[in-house]
Design an enzyme around this catalytic site. Structure first.
Site, PDB file in Angstrom:
ATOM      1  N   GLY A 168       1.211  -1.328   0.012  1.00 29.77           N
ATOM      2  CA  GLY A 168       0.232  -0.200   0.311  1.00 29.77           C
ATOM      3  C   GLY A 168       0.797   1.125   0.458  1.00 29.77           C
ATOM      4  N   GLY A 189       2.437   5.469   1.001  1.00 31.98           N
ATOM      5  CA  GLY A 189       2.282   6.043   2.556  1.00 31.98           C
ATOM      6  C   GLY A 189       3.345   5.729   3.379  1.00 31.98           C
ATOM      7  N   CYS A 208       5.911  -5.628   1.768  1.00 29.70           N
ATOM      8  CA  CYS A 208       4.974  -4.138   1.727  1.00 29.70           C
ATOM      9  C   CYS A 208       4.819  -3.705   2.894  1.00 29.70           C
ATOM     10  CB  CYS A 208       5.255  -3.690  -0.127  1.00 29.70           C
ATOM     11  SG  CYS A 208       6.280  -2.628  -0.373  1.00 29.70           S
ATOM     12  N   LEU A 209       4.073  -2.918   2.948  1.00 32.84           N
ATOM     13  CA  LEU A 209       3.648  -2.326   3.683  1.00 32.84           C
ATOM     14  C   LEU A 209       3.099  -3.322   4.767  1.00 32.84           C
ATOM     15  CD1 LEU A 209       2.161   0.834   5.340  1.00 32.84           C
ATOM     16  CD2 LEU A 209      -0.186  -0.158   3.698  1.00 32.84           C
ATOM     17  N   GLN A 221       6.099  -3.537   6.886  1.00 37.77           N
ATOM     18  CA  GLN A 221       6.101  -2.738   7.444  1.00 37.77           C
ATOM     19  C   GLN A 221       4.652  -2.359   8.539  1.00 37.77           C
ATOM     20  OE1 GLN A 221       5.737   0.924   5.043  1.00 37.77           O
ATOM     21  NE2 GLN A 221       7.753  -0.442   3.813  1.00 37.77           N
ATOM     22  N   HIS A 262       8.570  -7.222  -3.790  1.00 30.73           N
ATOM     23  CA  HIS A 262       7.304  -7.745  -4.577  1.00 30.73           C
ATOM     24  C   HIS A 262       7.656  -9.331  -4.985  1.00 30.73           C
ATOM     25  CE1 HIS A 262       4.314  -4.160  -3.569  1.00 30.73           C
ATOM     26  NE2 HIS A 262       5.595  -3.795  -3.441  1.00 30.73           N
ATOM     27  N   GLU A 274       5.881 -11.564  -6.331  1.00 25.73           N
ATOM     28  CA  GLU A 274       4.701 -11.623  -7.264  1.00 25.73           C
ATOM     29  C   GLU A 274       5.021 -10.728  -8.070  1.00 25.73           C
ATOM     30  OE1 GLU A 274       3.600  -7.321  -6.396  1.00 25.73           O
ATOM     31  OE2 GLU A 274       4.164  -8.645  -5.766  1.00 25.73           O
TER      32      GLU A 274
END
Length: 372
Positions: free
Chosen positions: A240, A242, A268-269, A272, A351, A353
């Site tokens: 995601g 931001g 990823c997000l 985190q 990633h 994928e």
């Protein structure tokens, strides 16, 4: 094409040509080093709030098609390219990139020195910028940029997440039959949608996992109740956009899921958020990792994988107090993957994928299936 004026946070003022949507937009500028896959990049929700500078010099030459959409739309603020090819040539092309950008309100900027911009970002770091086909006065652009909220002040997940739950049943795309496979699934999970990519869902299904995608604000109590009732076997936390440190509600929900000891996997997000929920705050990289050519070492196997990446934030080294590092970035030795020591939880920053990008990390989805 018409004139577009650009003003950057460091005081740089440039003029270029525009394609795609017109108007005025403010966002953070980053660069992406992928050689192919511009449509997948443009439709990746993780780029919400950002302008993407492509280091590949020619963009638009193969057009766009519904098959390569990574989400329901395009959420980046704009793209900057050296040369835009407005007449695509590819048997899969259904429309030019210009038409896709216009449909989703994304600015296209061309006839600009992207090599210079890439070096500027590399040396000075990611920064805010404004682009406009309406305003061409430097001081007015500066004024508007300074008044606009920064990307780390905006929760873009509320914009990119699904409004209603849905079940994803497609697996990998077969380039020979031009169809998606329909794999047999034996495990069930829910996937929190922070800006999830279509090909992540395809790989989860291909690994044998039935996926129900749920909105980002779904209460953790609902998920825990379904897990305890045996309706689901685990939870996936998606990629995601931001700054993850402003996602206080998502942090609280993740902590509740951890307390319930639900098997979880984050990318990823999501990676985190798991770190933050454990009490280890993320930090911002100078210019981030964006591209399809990042070498990552699999610490457990001693092998090197070329990976696709898209992130500006990273988990801290202190996370090793509660997690074993499974993957390391060979460009800068930052953490790329972990497995938590006392919990059935794993996550990766890159990633697997690979859309676009190489497929050398796809085995990670099978590892999640085996953990379930």
């Amino acid at each position: 094409m018409q004139k577009v004026s650009l003003y950057f946070e460091n005081g740089l003022f440039l003029e270029a040509r525009s394609f795609g949507a017109e108007g005025t937009a403010v966002g953070e500028i980053v660069f992406n080093t992928s050689m192919t896959g511009y449509q997948e990049i443009v439709t990746d929700p993780s780029y919400a709030g950002q302008f993407v500078t492509f280091t590949m010099t020619e963009i638009g030459n193969v057009g766009c098609n519904a098959q390569d959409m990574e989400s329901r739309g395009a959420f980046c603020k704009g793209i900057l390219v050296r040369q835009y090819q407005k007449r695509p040539s590819n048997f899969r092309s259904e429309e030019p990139l210009d038409a896709l950008l216009k449909r989703f309100g994304v600015m296209g900027i061309c006839d600009i020195d992207t090599r210079y911009l890439t070096r500027m970002i590399r040396n000075q770091g990611a920064m805010e910028m404004i682009a406009s086909t309406e305003i061409h006065d430097k001081e007015e652009l500066k004024k508007r940029l300074e008044a606009a909220p920064r990307i780390e002040e905006i929760n873009y997940i509320e914009e990119v997440s699904t409004d209603e739950p849905y079940v994803h049943e497609e697996g990998r795309y077969d380039a020979k039959t031009f169809r998606y496979e329909k794999p047999q699934t034996s495990k069930k999970i829910v996937a929190y949608d922070f800006g999830i990519k279509r090909n992540i869902l395809n790989e989860l299904t291909h690994a044998g996992i039935r996926v129900e995608v749920i909105p980002n604000d779904t209460p953790a109590e609902q998920v825990i109740e379904r897990f305890q009732a045996g309706e689901i076997d685990g939870v996936f936390l998606s990629n995601g956009p931001g700054d993850p440190l402003i996602l206080h509600d998502e942090k609280e929900r993740t902590q509740k899921l951890l307390d319930a000891r639900i098997p979880m996997f984050g990318i990823c997000l999501g990676h985190q958020m798991l770190s933050i929920a454990h009490g280890y705050d993320t930090y911002k990289l100078k210019f981030g990792h964006h591209g399809g050519n990042h070498p990552v070492k699999n610490v457990e196997k001693g092998t090197v994988e070329i990976t696709a990446q898209n992130h500006n934030y990273n988990v801290p080294e202190s996370l090793t107090e509660v997690a074993e590092v499974t993957h390391v970035n060979l460009f800068d030795n930052t953490i790329e993957g972990v497995r938590y020591k006392e919990e059935p939880v794993m996550s990766v920053q890159h990633h697997p994928e690979a859309s676009p990008g190489p497929h050398e990390s796809a085995y990670i989805f099978k590892e999640f299936y085996e953990m379930l």
